[in-house]
Write a protein that holds these residues in place. Structure first.
Motif, short mmCIF file in Angstrom:
data_model
loop_
_atom_site.label_atom_id
_atom_site.label_comp_id
_atom_site.label_asym_id
_atom_site.label_seq_id
_atom_site.Cartn_x
_atom_site.Cartn_y
_atom_site.Cartn_z
N PHE A 6 0.86 -1.18 0.00
CA PHE A 6 0.00 0.00 0.00
C PHE A 6 0.89 1.23 0.00
CE2 PHE A 6 -2.63 -2.98 2.70
CZ PHE A 6 -3.36 -3.42 1.63
N ASP A 7 0.69 2.11 -0.96
CA ASP A 7 1.50 3.32 -1.00
C ASP A 7 0.89 4.40 -0.11
OD1 ASP A 7 -0.69 4.02 -2.49
OD2 ASP A 7 0.41 4.57 -4.29
N ARG A 8 1.54 5.54 -0.08
CA ARG A 8 1.15 6.63 0.81
C ARG A 8 -0.26 7.13 0.53
NH1 ARG A 8 1.61 12.21 0.59
NH2 ARG A 8 1.84 13.21 2.62
N LEU A 12 -3.56 7.15 3.03
CA LEU A 12 -4.33 8.35 3.33
C LEU A 12 -5.82 8.14 3.05
CD1 LEU A 12 -1.99 11.19 2.02
CD2 LEU A 12 -2.59 10.67 4.39
N ASP A 13 -6.14 7.42 1.97
CA ASP A 13 -7.53 7.12 1.67
C ASP A 13 -8.17 6.23 2.73
OD1 ASP A 13 -7.46 8.58 -0.67
OD2 ASP A 13 -7.00 6.85 -1.93
N LEU A 14 -7.37 5.37 3.34
CA LEU A 14 -7.91 4.43 4.32
C LEU A 14 -7.91 4.96 5.75
CD1 LEU A 14 -6.28 1.19 2.96
CD2 LEU A 14 -8.63 1.96 2.68
N THR A 15 -7.48 6.18 5.94
CA THR A 15 -7.47 6.77 7.27
C THR A 15 -8.87 6.79 7.89
OG1 THR A 15 -5.58 8.14 6.67
CG2 THR A 15 -6.83 8.82 8.59
N ALA A 68 -8.76 -2.76 -3.66
CA ALA A 68 -9.54 -2.17 -4.75
C ALA A 68 -8.94 -0.84 -5.20
CB ALA A 68 -10.98 -1.97 -4.31
N ILE A 69 -8.47 -0.04 -4.27
CA ILE A 69 -7.84 1.24 -4.63
C ILE A 69 -6.57 0.99 -5.43
CG2 ILE A 69 -6.66 3.26 -3.70
CD1 ILE A 69 -8.71 3.18 -1.38
N GLU A 70 -5.75 0.05 -4.98
CA GLU A 70 -4.51 -0.27 -5.69
C GLU A 70 -4.79 -0.81 -7.08
OE1 GLU A 70 -1.18 0.11 -5.03
OE2 GLU A 70 -1.88 1.38 -3.39
N THR A 71 -5.78 -1.69 -7.21
CA THR A 71 -6.13 -2.25 -8.51
C THR A 71 -6.63 -1.16 -9.44
OG1 THR A 71 -6.71 -4.32 -7.46
CG2 THR A 71 -7.52 -3.98 -9.68
N ASP A 72 -7.43 -0.27 -8.91
CA ASP A 72 -7.97 0.83 -9.70
C ASP A 72 -6.86 1.75 -10.18
OD1 ASP A 72 -10.29 2.16 -10.76
OD2 ASP A 72 -9.88 3.75 -9.30
N GLU A 73 -5.89 2.05 -9.30
CA GLU A 73 -4.77 2.91 -9.69
C GLU A 73 -3.92 2.25 -10.76
OE1 GLU A 73 -2.63 3.94 -6.19
OE2 GLU A 73 -4.10 5.44 -5.55
#
Length: 89
Positions: A6-8, A12-15, A68-73
């Protein structure tokens, strides 16, 4: 070259999910340390079970959201987008 899972930006999105996880962990710690109503095997087990259930469910949801966020990016090249971007270029 190894890449972090998971990148930065993802963190931040998962905060918004980490904060409730911290609150649930704080409740467990407070109930274990302070023990305000004493220990009753039925009620204490139910109490910790309910907190643990929601903690586990939110942890799984947080992990799936991160994937899901990583796959979308990766699919869209890391650019910002939303479903309305189809209509507004």
């Amino acid at each position: 070259m190894s890449r972090e899972i998971f990148d930065r930006d993802t963190l931040l999105d998962l905060t918004v999910n980490f904060i409730p996880l911290g609150i649930l962990a704080l409740f467990v710690a407070m109930y274990v340390i302070l023990n305000p109503w004493g220990w009753d095997s039925l009620y204490s087990t139910l109490q910790f079970g309910m907190i643990a259930f929601w903690f586990g469910l939110l942890a799984v949801l947080t992990y799936l959201s991160a994937k899901a966020i990583e796959t979308d990016e990766e699919r869209f090249g890391g650019e910002e987008h939303c479903f309305l971007s189809v209509f507004f270029h």
